[in-house]
Design a protein around this motif. Structure first.
Motif, PDB file in Angstrom:
ATOM      1  N   ASN A   1      30.766  41.376  53.252  1.00  0.00           N
ATOM      2  CA  ASN A   1      32.073  41.437  52.607  1.00  0.00           C
ATOM      3  C   ASN A   1      31.882  41.827  51.150  1.00  0.00           C
ATOM      4  O   ASN A   1      30.906  41.428  50.516  1.00  0.00           O
ATOM      5  CB  ASN A   1      32.711  40.046  52.679  1.00  0.00           C
ATOM      6  CG  ASN A   1      34.185  40.059  52.315  1.00  0.00           C
ATOM      7  OD1 ASN A   1      35.029  40.304  53.168  1.00  0.00           O
ATOM      8  ND2 ASN A   1      34.498  39.815  51.062  1.00  0.00           N
TER       9      ASN A   1
ATOM     10  N   ALA B   1      41.444  45.895  50.008  1.00  0.00           N
ATOM     11  CA  ALA B   1      42.372  45.951  51.152  1.00  0.00           C
ATOM     12  C   ALA B   1      42.364  44.615  51.892  1.00  0.00           C
ATOM     13  O   ALA B   1      41.323  43.962  52.020  1.00  0.00           O
ATOM     14  CB  ALA B   1      41.950  47.073  52.090  1.00  0.00           C
ATOM     15  N   LEU B   2      43.539  44.228  52.346  1.00  0.00           N
ATOM     16  CA  LEU B   2      43.674  42.967  53.080  1.00  0.00           C
ATOM     17  C   LEU B   2      43.195  43.193  54.514  1.00  0.00           C
ATOM     18  O   LEU B   2      43.961  43.652  55.362  1.00  0.00           O
ATOM     19  CB  LEU B   2      45.135  42.503  53.071  1.00  0.00           C
ATOM     20  CG  LEU B   2      45.703  42.132  51.710  1.00  0.00           C
ATOM     21  CD1 LEU B   2      47.213  41.894  51.793  1.00  0.00           C
ATOM     22  CD2 LEU B   2      45.005  40.885  51.174  1.00  0.00           C
TER      23      LEU B   2
ATOM     24  N   MET C   1      35.844  50.344  44.675  1.00  0.00           N
ATOM     25  CA  MET C   1      36.217  48.950  44.390  1.00  0.00           C
ATOM     26  C   MET C   1      37.631  48.688  44.887  1.00  0.00           C
ATOM     27  O   MET C   1      37.908  47.677  45.542  1.00  0.00           O
ATOM     28  CB  MET C   1      36.107  48.695  42.883  1.00  0.00           C
ATOM     29  CG  MET C   1      36.604  47.353  42.390  1.00  0.00           C
ATOM     30  SD  MET C   1      38.389  47.215  42.201  1.00  0.00           S
ATOM     31  CE  MET C   1      38.691  48.318  40.831  1.00  0.00           C
TER      32      MET C   1
HETATM   33  C1  LIG Z   1      41.045  44.799  40.351  1.00  0.00           C
HETATM   34  C2  LIG Z   1      41.448  43.683  41.271  1.00  0.00           C
HETATM   35  C3  LIG Z   1      41.285  42.380  40.870  1.00  0.00           C
HETATM   36  C4  LIG Z   1      41.620  41.326  41.728  1.00  0.00           C
HETATM   37  N1  LIG Z   1      41.451  40.043  41.288  1.00  0.00           N
HETATM   38  C5  LIG Z   1      41.718  39.020  42.122  1.00  0.00           C
HETATM   39  C6  LIG Z   1      41.495  37.673  41.681  1.00  0.00           C
HETATM   40  O1  LIG Z   1      41.041  37.413  40.564  1.00  0.00           O
HETATM   41  N2  LIG Z   1      41.781  36.670  42.552  1.00  0.00           N
HETATM   42  C7  LIG Z   1      42.262  36.920  43.815  1.00  0.00           C
HETATM   43  O2  LIG Z   1      42.501  35.964  44.568  1.00  0.00           O
HETATM   44  N3  LIG Z   1      42.463  38.190  44.258  1.00  0.00           N
HETATM   45  C8  LIG Z   1      42.211  39.232  43.434  1.00  0.00           C
HETATM   46  N4  LIG Z   1      42.408  40.521  43.868  1.00  0.00           N
HETATM   47  C9  LIG Z   1      42.841  40.753  45.262  1.00  0.00           C
HETATM   48  C10 LIG Z   1      41.647  40.665  46.219  1.00  0.00           C
HETATM   49  O3  LIG Z   1      40.640  41.615  45.886  1.00  0.00           O
HETATM   50  C11 LIG Z   1      42.147  40.950  47.659  1.00  0.00           C
HETATM   51  O4  LIG Z   1      43.033  39.913  48.056  1.00  0.00           O
HETATM   52  C12 LIG Z   1      41.012  41.089  48.653  1.00  0.00           C
HETATM   53  O5  LIG Z   1      41.544  41.459  49.916  1.00  0.00           O
HETATM   54  C13 LIG Z   1      40.230  39.804  48.841  1.00  0.00           C
HETATM   55  O6  LIG Z   1      39.189  40.112  49.725  1.00  0.00           O
HETATM   56  P1  LIG Z   1      38.357  39.042  50.523  1.00  0.00           P
HETATM   57  O7  LIG Z   1      39.333  38.278  51.416  1.00  0.00           O
HETATM   58  O8  LIG Z   1      37.413  39.899  51.304  1.00  0.00           O
HETATM   59  O9  LIG Z   1      37.675  38.139  49.539  1.00  0.00           O
HETATM   60  C14 LIG Z   1      42.124  41.593  43.022  1.00  0.00           C
HETATM   61  C15 LIG Z   1      42.313  42.928  43.430  1.00  0.00           C
HETATM   62  C16 LIG Z   1      41.987  43.969  42.556  1.00  0.00           C
HETATM   63  C17 LIG Z   1      42.186  45.391  43.007  1.00  0.00           C
END
Ligand SMILES: Cc1cc2nc3c(=O)[nH]c(=O)nc-3n(C[C@H](O)[C@H](O)[C@H](O)COP(=O)(O)O)c2cc1C
Length: 209
Positions: A42, A97-98, A92
């Motif tokens: 991941n 993506a969700l 990045m």
């Molecule tokens: C630049 C950027 C910064 C982000 N910062 C956060 C953050 O600080 N906390 C958070 O919960 N999601 C943040 N997100 C959203 C997560 O990256 C997104 O929900 C992602 O799907 C989470 O992936 P995971 O479930 O694989 O950890 C951010 C997205 C972007 C594009």
């Protein structure tokens, strides 16, 4: 001289969008790689991220809800921070993506996993710098009244460091040359650092770092 917009949070800002995240900006991006208990790789960006102290070297990212990076870091007890350089910004973004925990986000964004030297979680090979960490604490955050929020701070101790050699100039990491991408302003806003954005200012105390 201009006046100030001053407001109590409880009364609201009265603006079309909440300015808070635009005020505390730019923020470094924690591009966090992890491995799930099932072994799926991941990677995802977190801008509620920073180095929080240097001795021991601790870095932290905060997850709104129990996202895959948090769950994986908790299950395996480790994660890697990867530096997002300007050429990697779009990849990045793809990794934000969700998608479900069964999706390998290295494959999703066509990134190459490079094995760790201290932990079992790979870093992003394309990234010019990375920090391998073991989790020291996961803290569920609360508000002033003690109510537990669905916000989770994962803190990790840096055990190993990777720096692309061309970015080390005269023994110093050249931050400007690495072109880190920062989160800034509102939803689609970013800021970049390059050599022109850097400047020096010595602290008043002689000998201070
Ligand atoms: C630049 C950027 C910064 C982000 N910062 C956060 C953050 O600080 N906390 C958070 O919960 N999601 C943040 N997100 C959203 C997560 O990256 C997104 O929900 C992602 O799907 C989470 O992936 P995971 O479930 O694989 O950890 C951010 C997205 C972007 C594009």
């Amino acid at each position: 001289m201009s006046g100030f917009l001053s407001y109590l949070i409880e009364n609201g800002h009265g603006l079309p969008r909440n300015p808070l995240k635009a005020l505390v900006a730019p923020r470094p991006i924690g591009w966090i790689s992890t491995r799930s208990a099932a072994g799926v790789l991941n990677v995802a960006p977190y801008s509620f991220f920073n180095m929080v102290c240097d001795s021991p070297p601790l870095i932290a990212f905060s997850s709104g809800g129990r996202k895959d990076s948090l769950c994986n870091a908790q299950e395996r007890g480790e994660f890697v921070w990867n530096l997002v350089s300007r050429p990697l910004a779009e990849k990045m973004n793809q990794t934000s993506a969700l998608v479900g925990p069964e999706v390998d986000e290295f494959s999703l964004a066509e990134l190459t996993p490079a094995p760790g030297i201290a932990i079992d979680t790979p870093r992003v090979a394309e990234s010019p710098a990375a920090l391998e960490c073991r989790v020291t604490q996961i803290i569920r955050l609360t508000g002033l009244d003690g109510t537990e929020a669905d916000q989770w701070l994962t803190i990790g101790q840096v055990l190993a460091v990777h720096i692309r050699e061309d970015l080390i100039k005269d023994g110093l990491f050249d931050t400007g040359a690495a072109q880190p991408v920062m989160r800034a302003g509102y939803a689609a806003d970013y800021a970049g650092i390059d050599a022109g954005a850097m400047f020096k200012m010595r602290r008043p105390d002689p000998g201070a770092a």
